[in-house]
Each structure stands twice: as C-alpha cells, then as structure tokens.
Design an enzyme around this catalytic site. Structure first.
Site, mmCIF file in Angstrom:
data_model
loop_
_atom_site.group_PDB
_atom_site.id
_atom_site.type_symbol
_atom_site.label_atom_id
_atom_site.label_comp_id
_atom_site.label_asym_id
_atom_site.label_seq_id
_atom_site.Cartn_x
_atom_site.Cartn_y
_atom_site.Cartn_z
ATOM 1 N N TYR A 165 3.281 -1.904 11.963
ATOM 2 C CA TYR A 165 3.166 -1.376 10.420
ATOM 3 C C TYR A 165 4.874 -1.425 9.975
ATOM 4 O O TYR A 165 4.594 -1.958 8.835
ATOM 5 C CB TYR A 165 2.725 0.059 10.374
ATOM 6 C CG TYR A 165 2.236 0.644 8.903
ATOM 7 C CD1 TYR A 165 1.336 0.187 8.275
ATOM 8 C CD2 TYR A 165 3.347 1.394 8.426
ATOM 9 C CE1 TYR A 165 1.162 0.734 6.998
ATOM 10 C CE2 TYR A 165 2.884 2.058 7.231
ATOM 11 C CZ TYR A 165 1.980 1.784 6.188
ATOM 12 O OH TYR A 165 1.650 2.166 5.244
ATOM 13 N N LYS A 169 6.032 -3.892 7.056
ATOM 14 C CA LYS A 169 6.598 -3.437 5.792
ATOM 15 C C LYS A 169 7.900 -3.913 5.664
ATOM 16 O O LYS A 169 8.181 -4.029 4.543
ATOM 17 C CB LYS A 169 6.284 -1.769 5.585
ATOM 18 C CG LYS A 169 4.930 -1.339 5.865
ATOM 19 C CD LYS A 169 4.162 -1.944 4.624
ATOM 20 C CE LYS A 169 2.603 -1.126 4.368
ATOM 21 N NZ LYS A 169 2.108 -1.602 3.080
#
Ligand code: NAP
Length: 257
Positions: A165, A169
C-alpha cells in the site's frame, strides 16, 4: 485516437464542469462525490457496488444535483479507460478526475504474497495511471483540467504491514508530479491528497488498540471524517486553485509532520 487538437472546444454538450470520482460508492469517495455535485459539477461516480452507486445517485438527484453512475472495476484498465472515454466523448468535456478507489491487503513483508502486492498496485496505482492517461486528452482539448490522486500518509512515512500500500501511494506522488510537469502548460493541474486516519470502512476494521495508539500522535487529537478530505478535493478541483500543482496536501490532523 487522434492527435492533440490545441483549439478549445466551442460548444459543450453540458455547461457544468464534468467531474469523475472513482471509488464513489462509499467512504471518502462518496463524500467527495456529494461535495462536487453540491458545488455544481456534473458528477460521474465509478465503483463496483451498483446498489451503493444507485443510493448515491438518488441522494445527489434529491439534493438537486446532476450525476450519473458507472459500475466498473478500476483494476481492469481497458474497462476504466473505456468508461472515461465514453463519458468525455458523450458530454464533450472532462474537467476533473479524482482517483480515489483504493484497497488494502495488509501483511508483513516476510509473508506478503506476490498477489497481494500486485492487487494493491493494480487497484491503487495502475488505475490512476490509466485514468490520468485517458483523461489527459479531453482535458487538453478543453485547456482545463484538475487531476487529484488520493495518496496516504503511508506513502510519505511508510507503515509496517503496508509495504504494498505504501509503495502504491508513494508511486502516486511520483506519477502526479510527473503529470503536473507534463501537462502544466495546458491548464491542467495534478495534485495528491494524502489523508491520515479517516473514519471509513477501510479503517473501521483496524484493531481498537492500534487506533488508540495512533491518536496521541495526531496533533489535532481526533480521527478525520470523509468530509475533511472532500473539502480539500473541492478546493483543489476548483477554478481558483489553478496555480497549485504537483502538491501533496496532507489531510491528517498533522500526523505526518
Ligand atoms: P473505503 O471506505 O474502503 O472505500 C473504497 C472505495 O474504493 C469504495 O467506493 C470501493 O467501491 C472503491 N473500490 C475499491 N476497489 C475498487 C475497484 N477495484 N474498482 C472500483 N472501485 C473500487 O476506503 P476509503 O477509506 O474511503 O479510502 C478512499 C481512498 O482514500 C483510498 O484510495 C484510500 O487508500 C485513501 N486513504 C484512506 C484513508 C483512511 O483512513 N480511510 C487514509 C489514507 C488514504 P466498490 O467496493 O463499490 O468497488
């Protein structure tokens, strides 16, 4: 696909600015969709859950807003590009795109599977790349564009258990800054909003002990709500935010300072 036509469109099918929001069915995306519609945009919501999209459509229509919903898996690049192209072609314009759809597949690096890494990259990062590439052409034609990609404090600070993640990002920040430099001359801005802990389905599953441990590190001493993020999206997508590009705007109560 034809070449770039520098002449501005003389007549739009629709007078309102057209705004696409992915992941509009719930959480932050839903709040952004409601806010942009309330601000007078023609809102195009994209997500997979058709019942939740229909509920959003009814709520926006009841409030006097203008909108349409499309069921689409943003992880399917061809389907996503086709949906965006269809909207831009039919309405003759695309002014705003908010790439908000996102998932987590948390796990410590030693145990993280290739599949969990790839899924998170595909849904959180690759989808934004496809959406930006597809949206760029109609935005260039209109000589106006507002691209907003939803990052995270995890992409700035890193987070144990979220290597996939955080990588996605952080990747969004590089993607957005590159696009900002490429498209700035065409009146198109590209920015990242990096939320901290916002109360949504994504964070409700976190253990209570973790939530309690995080709270003291947030200078504003509360978790955020989806409308905190929607307000930032409303501003960055507005006409008056035209001199802000390549920026990462933290909406995190000060957590990432
Ligand atoms: P959420 O409540 O879990 O909602 C996620 C949204 O993304 C839903 O509308 C979901 O719709 C959509 N989505 C997920 N996978 C999709 C797919 N394959 N195709 C189409 N739509 C898909 O999450 P949230 O908390 O609102 O988060 C929104 C964004 O903010 C995400 O990018 C997230 O990473 C980021 N963010 C959130 C927080 C936080 O604390 N909540 C913090 C930092 C960053 P369907 O299930 O209907 O497809």
């Amino acid at each position: 696909m034809g070449g770039y036509d520098p002449s501005p469109k003389k007549e739009y099918v629709i007078e309102k600015r057209v705004a696409i929001v992915t992941g509009a069915s719930r959480g932050i995306g839903r709040a952004i969709a409601m806010r942009l519609a309330a601000d007078g945009r023609h809102l195009v919501g994209i997500a997979r859950n058709t019942d939740q999209l229909e509920a959003l459509r009814v709520e926006i229509a009841a409030a006097g807003g203008s909108c349409e919903m499309h069921s689409c898996d943003v992880g399917d690049g061809l389907a996503l590009a086709a949906a965006i192209e269809e909207v831009a072609e039919r309405l003759g314009r695309l002014d705003i795109i908010v790439n908000n759809a996102g998932i987590t597949r948390d796990g410590l690096i030693l145990r993280m599977s290739d599949e969990d890494f790839d899924d998170v990259i595909r849904v959180n990062l690759r989808s934004a790349f496809v959406a930006c590439r597809t949206a760029a052409r109609p935005m260039m034609r209109g000589r106006f564009g507002r691209i907003i990609n939803l990052g995270s404090v995890a992409g700035i600070m890193g987070n144990p258990g979220q290597a996939n993640y955080a990588a996605a990002k952080a990747g969004l920040i590089g993607l957005t800054k590159s696009i900002a430099k490429e498209l700035g001359g065409k009146g198109i801005t590209a920015n990242v909003i990096a939320p901290g802990f916002i109360d949504t389905d994504m964070t409700s599953s976190l253990p209570a002990a973790l939530r309690e441990a995080v709270l003291p590190a947030i200078p504003l001493k509360r978790f955020g709500v989806a409308n905190d993020v929607a307000a930032a999206a409303a501003y960055l997508s507005s006409d008056e935010a035209g001199y802000i590009t390549g920026h990462v705007l933290s909406v995190d109560g000060g957590l990432a300072m």
